[in-house]
Design a protein around this motif. Structure first.
Motif, PDB file in Angstrom:
ATOM      1  N   PHE A 173      36.874  22.179  47.312  1.00  0.00           N
ATOM      2  CA  PHE A 173      37.212  21.484  48.551  1.00  0.00           C
ATOM      3  C   PHE A 173      37.787  20.122  48.199  1.00  0.00           C
ATOM      4  N   LEU A 174      39.062  19.926  48.515  1.00  0.00           N
ATOM      5  CA  LEU A 174      39.746  18.643  48.327  1.00  0.00           C
ATOM      6  C   LEU A 174      39.693  18.152  46.882  1.00  0.00           C
ATOM      7  N   GLY A 175      39.899  19.069  45.945  1.00  0.00           N
ATOM      8  CA  GLY A 175      39.948  18.695  44.539  1.00  0.00           C
ATOM      9  C   GLY A 175      38.603  18.641  43.855  1.00  0.00           C
ATOM     10  N   TYR A 176      37.532  18.907  44.591  1.00  0.00           N
ATOM     11  CA  TYR A 176      36.187  18.917  44.023  1.00  0.00           C
ATOM     12  C   TYR A 176      35.659  20.350  43.998  1.00  0.00           C
ATOM     13  N   GLY A 177      34.955  20.679  42.922  1.00  0.00           N
ATOM     14  CA  GLY A 177      34.301  21.968  42.808  1.00  0.00           C
ATOM     15  C   GLY A 177      32.825  21.830  43.137  1.00  0.00           C
ATOM     16  N   PHE A 178      32.378  22.546  44.139  1.00  0.00           N
ATOM     17  CA  PHE A 178      30.966  22.534  44.540  1.00  0.00           C
ATOM     18  C   PHE A 178      30.267  23.727  43.891  1.00  0.00           C
ATOM     19  N   ARG A 179      29.228  23.456  43.130  1.00  0.00           N
ATOM     20  CA  ARG A 179      28.441  24.520  42.499  1.00  0.00           C
ATOM     21  C   ARG A 179      27.137  23.935  41.983  1.00  0.00           C
ATOM     22  N   ALA A 180      26.279  24.813  41.450  1.00  0.00           N
ATOM     23  CA  ALA A 180      25.013  24.350  40.876  1.00  0.00           C
ATOM     24  C   ALA A 180      25.295  23.572  39.596  1.00  0.00           C
ATOM     25  N   ARG A 181      24.691  22.395  39.455  1.00  0.00           N
ATOM     26  CA  ARG A 181      24.881  21.555  38.271  1.00  0.00           C
ATOM     27  C   ARG A 181      23.555  20.935  37.854  1.00  0.00           C
ATOM     28  N   ARG A 182      23.466  20.642  36.585  1.00  0.00           N
ATOM     29  CA  ARG A 182      22.263  19.999  36.050  1.00  0.00           C
ATOM     30  C   ARG A 182      22.315  18.513  36.373  1.00  0.00           C
ATOM     31  N   SER A 183      21.318  18.036  37.075  1.00  0.00           N
ATOM     32  CA  SER A 183      21.266  16.636  37.496  1.00  0.00           C
ATOM     33  C   SER A 183      19.938  16.019  37.071  1.00  0.00           C
ATOM     34  N   LYS A 184      19.847  14.701  37.226  1.00  0.00           N
ATOM     35  CA  LYS A 184      18.628  13.983  36.849  1.00  0.00           C
ATOM     36  C   LYS A 184      18.204  13.090  37.998  1.00  0.00           C
ATOM     37  N   ASN A 185      16.913  13.163  38.374  1.00  0.00           N
ATOM     38  CA  ASN A 185      16.434  12.325  39.469  1.00  0.00           C
ATOM     39  C   ASN A 185      16.069  10.937  38.967  1.00  0.00           C
ATOM     40  N   LYS A 186      15.595  10.077  39.885  1.00  0.00           N
ATOM     41  CA  LYS A 186      15.327   8.683  39.525  1.00  0.00           C
ATOM     42  C   LYS A 186      14.153   8.522  38.570  1.00  0.00           C
ATOM     43  N   TRP A 187      13.373   9.606  38.401  1.00  0.00           N
ATOM     44  CA  TRP A 187      12.263   9.553  37.449  1.00  0.00           C
ATOM     45  C   TRP A 187      12.641  10.139  36.087  1.00  0.00           C
ATOM     46  N   GLY A 188      13.915  10.518  35.950  1.00  0.00           N
ATOM     47  CA  GLY A 188      14.395  11.048  34.679  1.00  0.00           C
ATOM     48  C   GLY A 188      14.190  12.538  34.502  1.00  0.00           C
ATOM     49  N   LYS A 189      13.726  13.216  35.546  1.00  0.00           N
ATOM     50  CA  LYS A 189      13.496  14.660  35.445  1.00  0.00           C
ATOM     51  C   LYS A 189      14.766  15.416  35.810  1.00  0.00           C
ATOM     52  N   HIS A 190      15.098  16.434  34.994  1.00  0.00           N
ATOM     53  CA  HIS A 190      16.286  17.230  35.252  1.00  0.00           C
ATOM     54  C   HIS A 190      15.993  18.364  36.235  1.00  0.00           C
ATOM     55  N   PHE A 191      16.998  18.685  37.044  1.00  0.00           N
ATOM     56  CA  PHE A 191      16.872  19.780  37.997  1.00  0.00           C
ATOM     57  C   PHE A 191      18.271  20.320  38.284  1.00  0.00           C
ATOM     58  N   ILE A 192      18.330  21.492  38.893  1.00  0.00           N
ATOM     59  CA  ILE A 192      19.610  22.098  39.247  1.00  0.00           C
ATOM     60  C   ILE A 192      19.945  21.747  40.689  1.00  0.00           C
ATOM     61  N   ASN A 193      21.106  21.144  40.871  1.00  0.00           N
ATOM     62  CA  ASN A 193      21.499  20.600  42.154  1.00  0.00           C
ATOM     63  C   ASN A 193      22.867  21.169  42.552  1.00  0.00           C
ATOM     64  N   PHE A 194      23.037  21.567  43.804  1.00  0.00           N
ATOM     65  CA  PHE A 194      24.338  22.041  44.281  1.00  0.00           C
ATOM     66  C   PHE A 194      25.145  20.813  44.693  1.00  0.00           C
ATOM     67  N   THR A 195      26.137  20.473  43.886  1.00  0.00           N
ATOM     68  CA  THR A 195      26.802  19.190  44.088  1.00  0.00           C
ATOM     69  C   THR A 195      28.263  19.257  43.638  1.00  0.00           C
ATOM     70  N   PRO A 196      29.102  18.340  44.098  1.00  0.00           N
ATOM     71  CA  PRO A 196      30.521  18.367  43.727  1.00  0.00           C
ATOM     72  C   PRO A 196      30.824  17.591  42.451  1.00  0.00           C
ATOM     73  N   ALA A 197      31.851  18.030  41.754  1.00  0.00           N
ATOM     74  CA  ALA A 197      32.454  17.327  40.623  1.00  0.00           C
ATOM     75  C   ALA A 197      33.910  17.736  40.594  1.00  0.00           C
ATOM     76  N   ILE A 198      34.706  17.064  39.835  1.00  0.00           N
ATOM     77  CA  ILE A 198      36.119  17.423  39.748  1.00  0.00           C
ATOM     78  C   ILE A 198      36.257  18.924  39.509  1.00  0.00           C
ATOM     79  N   SER A 199      37.122  19.578  40.263  1.00  0.00           N
ATOM     80  CA  SER A 199      37.271  21.025  40.144  1.00  0.00           C
ATOM     81  C   SER A 199      37.978  21.393  38.843  1.00  0.00           C
ATOM     82  N   ASP A 200      37.774  22.609  38.404  1.00  0.00           N
ATOM     83  CA  ASP A 200      38.436  23.076  37.181  1.00  0.00           C
ATOM     84  C   ASP A 200      39.951  22.988  37.334  1.00  0.00           C
ATOM     85  N   ARG A 201      40.440  23.314  38.521  1.00  0.00           N
ATOM     86  CA  ARG A 201      41.887  23.271  38.761  1.00  0.00           C
ATOM     87  C   ARG A 201      42.427  21.846  38.677  1.00  0.00           C
TER      88      ARG A 201
END
Length: 415
Positions: free
Chosen positions: A283-311
């Motif tokens: 959507f608008l140049g961003y790829g939305f999918r599950a990604r590995r993220s880190k919360n404010k306590w430093g713990k990693h989790f899988i988050n559905f979020t945008p990043a630059i699309s592959d295209r």
């Protein structure tokens, strides 16, 4: 203004419109006239536009068709107006926008004052966290298939100045001139590239989609940027029903959803189990999918979020290659920075808004070509890429703000 003129359009409006056109620059139309050419006889050129628009005798020339390759292999056809016509369209566009923009839906983000594509990405990100399902809509040939009668119906409903209605109709029906000089007459669509096209297409979709969604599916949030649109649903069943309803509505308005690109997407993350064949969308140049993220306590989790699309990332790498930095040994580093920093900052400011690190691999290609540039610029380093990398790293350490990607920390180490 002369009392003999049937329409009131001030000369200042025409001049202000020219300043907007000049700021945006742009390619010449079918007459080949550039902004610089237009300015050589500016007073006379602006007077002709004002005189003809005020008297009702302004007839737009044909749009020049330019074909732009799309990243998916298709072709985007732009209709480029002449400089004079761009000024005339801007006069009308400013008037139309002041009247209709205040009534537009809050989740219509395209080509609007104080709205942006990043705003649409941001709200979509939040809604993907709240709703499990997304309808990713793709309208087939949007600008080419807009109904003239429905556009003019909406224009007449809101616009009371006869000259605006007259010229919008003339712009809608203006012919398209192909590269071989032949012309195509139009009975539908508005040129993608015309100045008034964005605001009248928004007005069309305001009634064809936005207000219809608000009345028919008031519980379904959506975000729309021109013809790019996503809607959020709580269940797969709900998504199926809403998608079919949208399909029928757009068909009634003369538009068709692309069968291969329109889809229902599952926003899968750590809290959403189960399997579904489609778990990502662009959507608008961003790829939305599950990604590995880190919360404010430093713990990693899988988050559905945008990043630059592959295209989009692929397109950036392709453009960096097209610069041929390594072959510009006649230039200095400062020259190269001046030539390309503005473009790189544009990428950083847009694609770096969410999950910035996803764009780093693409930007590192700049450094790779700069290292090759050093090996060609300095004969003593012709066969010593490691030393060239070291040398570039020292320069970067001394002047870390020279290149945009250096400020991001994407530069060669000195060791």
């Amino acid at each position: 203004m002369s009392k003999t003129k049937p329409f009131y359009i001030s000369k200042k409006e025409v001049y202000d419109a020219f300043l907007k056109v000049k700021k945006r620059k742009g390619a010449p139309g079918i007459d080949g006239q550039t902004i610089e050419d237009f300015e050589k006889d500016l007073k006379s050129n602006l007077y002709k536009i004002w005189n003809r628009m005020s008297s009702g005798s302004y007839f737009p020339p044909s749009f020049k068709q330019v074909e732009i390759p799309k990243s998916d292999g298709g072709i985007r056809r732009l209709g480029i107006p002449t400089i004079s016509d761009r000024v005339a369209q801007t006069v009308a566009k400013v008037k139309i926008e002041k009247i209709v923009d205040p009534i537009f839906h809050k989740d219509s983000y395209g080509y609007r004052p104080n709205k942006s594509a990043l705003d649409a990405v941001a709200i979509t990100r939040k809604r993907c966290w709240k709703s499990n399902w997304v309808i990713d809509l793709d309208i087939k040939g949007f600008f080419d298939n807009l109904s003239h009668s429905l556009i003019l119906k909406a224009i007449r409903h809101h616009i009371k100045e006869d000259w605006i209605i007259l010229y919008v109709e003339r712009w809608l029906t203006a012919s398209i001139q192909l590269e071989d000089g032949s012309k195509i007459e139009k009975d539908k669509g508005t040129p993608q590239g015309g100045v008034v096209s964005p605001v009248i297409s928004n007005l069309f979709m305001h009634y064809a989609f936005d207000m219809w969604m608000s009345k028919t599916h008031s519980n379904i949030p959506f975000a729309r940027f021109a013809d790019d649109c996503v809607a959020h649903c709580k269940s797969y069943g709900e998504a199926q029903i809403v998608l079919e309803s949208i399909r029928k509505r757009l068909n009634e308005c003369g538009l068709e959803l692309h069968p291969g690109k329109t889809k229902i997407v599952y926003c899968k993350d750590d809290d959403r189990g189960g399997d579904f064949p489609i778990c990502k969308f662009d959507f608008l140049g961003y790829g939305f999918r599950a990604r590995r993220s880190k919360n404010k306590w430093g713990k990693h989790f899988i988050n559905f979020t945008p990043a630059i699309s592959d295209r989009a990332a692929k397109n950036i790498r392709k453009e960096i290659r097209s610069w041929k930095l390594h072959l510009r040994s006649d230039k200095g580093l400062e020259d190269l920075a001046h030539m390309f920093n503005r473009k790189v900052w544009g990428w950083i400011n847009y694609y770096g808004k969410f999950y910035k690190s996803a764009m780093y691999p693409s930007l590192r290609n700049i450094e790779r070509f700069l290292i090759l540039w050093v090996t060609r610029k300095y004969k003593r380093l012709r066969r010593h890429r490691r030393r060239a990398k070291f040398m570039l790293g020292k320069i970067a350490k001394q002047n870390p703000r020279l290149f945009a990607h250096w400020i991001m920390g994407l530069r060669s180490p000195v060791e």
